[in-house]
Design an enzyme around this catalytic site. Structure first.
Site, mmCIF file in Angstrom:
data_model
loop_
_atom_site.group_PDB
_atom_site.id
_atom_site.type_symbol
_atom_site.label_atom_id
_atom_site.label_comp_id
_atom_site.label_asym_id
_atom_site.label_seq_id
_atom_site.Cartn_x
_atom_site.Cartn_y
_atom_site.Cartn_z
ATOM 1 N N PHE A 107 0.834 -1.205 0.000
ATOM 2 C CA PHE A 107 0.000 0.000 0.000
ATOM 3 C C PHE A 107 0.863 1.246 0.000
ATOM 4 O O PHE A 107 0.449 2.300 0.483
ATOM 5 C CB PHE A 107 -0.929 -0.019 1.221
ATOM 6 C CG PHE A 107 -1.735 -1.281 1.310
ATOM 7 C CD1 PHE A 107 -2.910 -1.406 0.574
ATOM 8 C CD2 PHE A 107 -1.312 -2.355 2.071
ATOM 9 C CE1 PHE A 107 -3.652 -2.586 0.615
ATOM 10 C CE2 PHE A 107 -2.044 -3.539 2.126
ATOM 11 C CZ PHE A 107 -3.212 -3.648 1.401
ATOM 12 N N ALA A 150 -9.815 19.144 -1.489
ATOM 13 C CA ALA A 150 -10.411 19.397 -2.804
ATOM 14 C C ALA A 150 -9.390 20.099 -3.685
ATOM 15 O O ALA A 150 -8.488 20.774 -3.198
ATOM 16 C CB ALA A 150 -11.647 20.271 -2.642
ATOM 17 N N GLY A 151 -9.532 19.952 -4.976
ATOM 18 C CA GLY A 151 -8.610 20.609 -5.910
ATOM 19 C C GLY A 151 -8.688 19.929 -7.248
ATOM 20 O O GLY A 151 -9.771 19.557 -7.709
ATOM 21 N N GLY A 209 -4.446 11.641 -9.590
ATOM 22 C CA GLY A 209 -3.784 11.137 -10.787
ATOM 23 C C GLY A 209 -2.788 10.091 -10.343
ATOM 24 O O GLY A 209 -2.955 9.473 -9.295
ATOM 25 N N CYS A 229 -1.567 4.756 -9.959
ATOM 26 C CA CYS A 229 -2.391 3.754 -9.257
ATOM 27 C C CYS A 229 -3.878 4.066 -9.273
ATOM 28 O O CYS A 229 -4.650 3.340 -9.885
ATOM 29 C CB CYS A 229 -1.911 3.619 -7.810
ATOM 30 S SG CYS A 229 -0.306 2.845 -7.703
#
Ligand code: UDX
Length: 448
Positions: free
Chosen positions: A158, A265-266, A270, A273
């Site tokens: 992970f 937020a934004g 991307g 993964c």
């Protein structure tokens, strides 16, 4: 929490020395094991053997130098060097197939098949790559058929880019997807031996079957993506109502059940993964006849992609309604800070859209310029934020590197043509920038 070396160590091979494999190999040597990392890419292996990281990852080069110096770690292009290892980790990539949502399993299949030639009974193949549920079962049959007595487990990782070394040496959980029957105990014992110091440190361990272990990884990434798209959907509503998404996130994040993490937020998610994993998960659900269960992920993906389009629109708005001939500085090219990874980078996507719509775009990034230049040679690149912003009509902060968060708006205001800043990651101090005379705009927030 220091990790102790585990005695004499085991012999371990790691097939695939990209982000995951290279860090895993060095980390296993750090735990005291004798490790060989295998990859078909000679340049990569050459760099790793010379203690040079083929990618930017804080702390990795030090770890590499330290573990190579012990003699416990080496890298090779010859799969024969994996012979004799008790555990063989498969760490190759599973990119999105071209033109499809599904994952491309060619590399996982090739890596497993190449191991069949060196594998001996009692040895364990431990898959770490992110794969569609059902893959491990299929590969386990192949292994059992070709090398009776050899075992296969799925042991997802992970790690986050930028924290890869810490996440590998101090994971928040271990997940073992084990074969059924008596093989189960043997496989568990081998993995426990590999991770002995991590297990001893009290790290939670989930012991389960192949399918659950495979799904843990895709479910975790789907949840994270959903959380980000949830707050970005709220940002769309904030834009429609004049509310403030940052304060909204703070307020709901105080509820322990919700939590503030991954509610920034934004420009959205991307990287190598999250986007491809949610798409592969949807594709697999479709194959299994359970596509309805994951149709919401399509919306998660849509919300995420809409943010990039909205950012371009916002840039057009602040540039008086036209991008033609406008000089725009883009700060950030990597998909997130502390990484040189530009795979599905929201920042570069926006930069390219602006350029295609007639703006004159100059991009800078502390680590990712070389990679970005290879992918988008038609964009202009600058070494520093000041050079990128010289005489700019607008500045877009699209990756929240610390250096950009800490820019002095007063001094920085002297290099631009117009003091207009778009904060694509809600990472700047709005008050400080507006006080310095900047027009401040951000996704999900009122104009400042
Ligand atoms: C992710 C998972 O976190 C990791 O557990 C898994 O092993 C691999 O995929 P990574 O791709 O390194 O790791 O990046 P992550 O930190 O999860 O960020 C993913 C994207 O989400 C980045 O583009 C980031 O900018 C974005 N993000 C993250 C947000 O837009 N808002 C947030 O609140 C958090």
């Amino acid at each position: 929490m220091p990790i102790e070396e585990s005695g004499d160590g085991m012999r371990i091979s790691v097939v695939g020395c990209g982000y995951l494999g290279a860090v895993h190999a060095a980390s296993m040597a750090e735990l005291g094991h004798q490790v060989v990392g295998i990859d078909v890419d000679e340049r990569k292996i050459g760099a790793l053997n010379a203690a040079r990281a083929p990618f930017y990852e804080p702390g990795f080069e030090d770890l590499l130098a330290r573990t190579l110096a012990t003699g416990r770690l080496r890298f090779s292009t010859d799969i024969a060097d994996a012979a004799g290892a008790a555990v063989h980790f498969v760490c190759v990539g599973t990119p999105q197939k071209r033109g499809e949502y599904a994952a491309d399993l060619r590399f996982v299949e090739a890596a497993t098949e190449s191991l069949l030639g060196v594998l001996a009974p009692g040895e364990l193949v431990a898959g770490k790559s992110t794969v569609p549920v059902g893959t491990a079962g299929r590969l386990a049959e192949l292994v059992a058929d070709k090398v009776p007595g050899a075992l296969l487990a799925w042991n997802p990782e992970f790690l986050r880019e930028g924290f890869a070394v810490t996440d590998t040496l101090h994971p928040d959980r271990l997940v073992y997807g084990l074969p059924a029957g008596s093989d189960r105990e043997v496989a568990e014992r081998l993995l426990d031996e590999v991770y002995a110091p991590i297990v001893a440190a009290g790290t939670p361990k989930v012991v389960t079957d192949h399918a659950t272990a495979e799904m843990v990884k895709t479910a975790a990434n789907s949840f994270l993506a959903t959380k980000i798209s949830f707050i970005n959907a709220m940002a769309e509503l904030c834009e429609a109502t004049g509310a403030d998404v940052k304060q909204l996130a703070d307020a709901i994040g105080y509820d322990d059940r919700i939590g503030r993490k991954f509610l920034n937020a934004g420009l959205g998610f991307g990287g190598g993964c999250l986007p491809k994993d949610i798409r592969a998960f949807m594709a697999r659900a479709g194959e299994l006849g359970a596509d309805q269960a994951l149709t919401f992920l399509r919306e998660v993906d849509n919300i995420n992609m809409r943010r990039r389009i909205r950012m371009v629109e916002l840039a057009r708005e602040v540039c008086d309604g036209s991008l033609l001939g406008k000089h725009i500085a883009v700060l950030g090219a990597a998909f997130k800070p502390d990484s040189d990874d530009i795979r599905d980078s929201p920042a570069l996507n926006v930069a390219a859209q602006l350029q295609l719509q007639g703006a004159d775009v100059r991009v800078t990034d502390p680590a990712a310029i070389d990679n970005a230049r290879r992918l988008w040679p038609q964009l202009d690149y600058a070494d520093t934020a000041e050079q990128a912003a010289a005489s700019a009509d607008a500045v877009l902060v699209l990756t929240e590197w610390r250096a950009y968060r800490e820019l002095d708006p007063v001094a920085f205001g002297k290099v631009v043509a117009s003091k207009r800043v778009l904060d694509g990651r809600n990472a700047l101090d709005r008050e400080a920038w507006t006080a310095a005379g900047w027009t401040y705009r951000a996704l999900g927030r009122r104009a400042g």
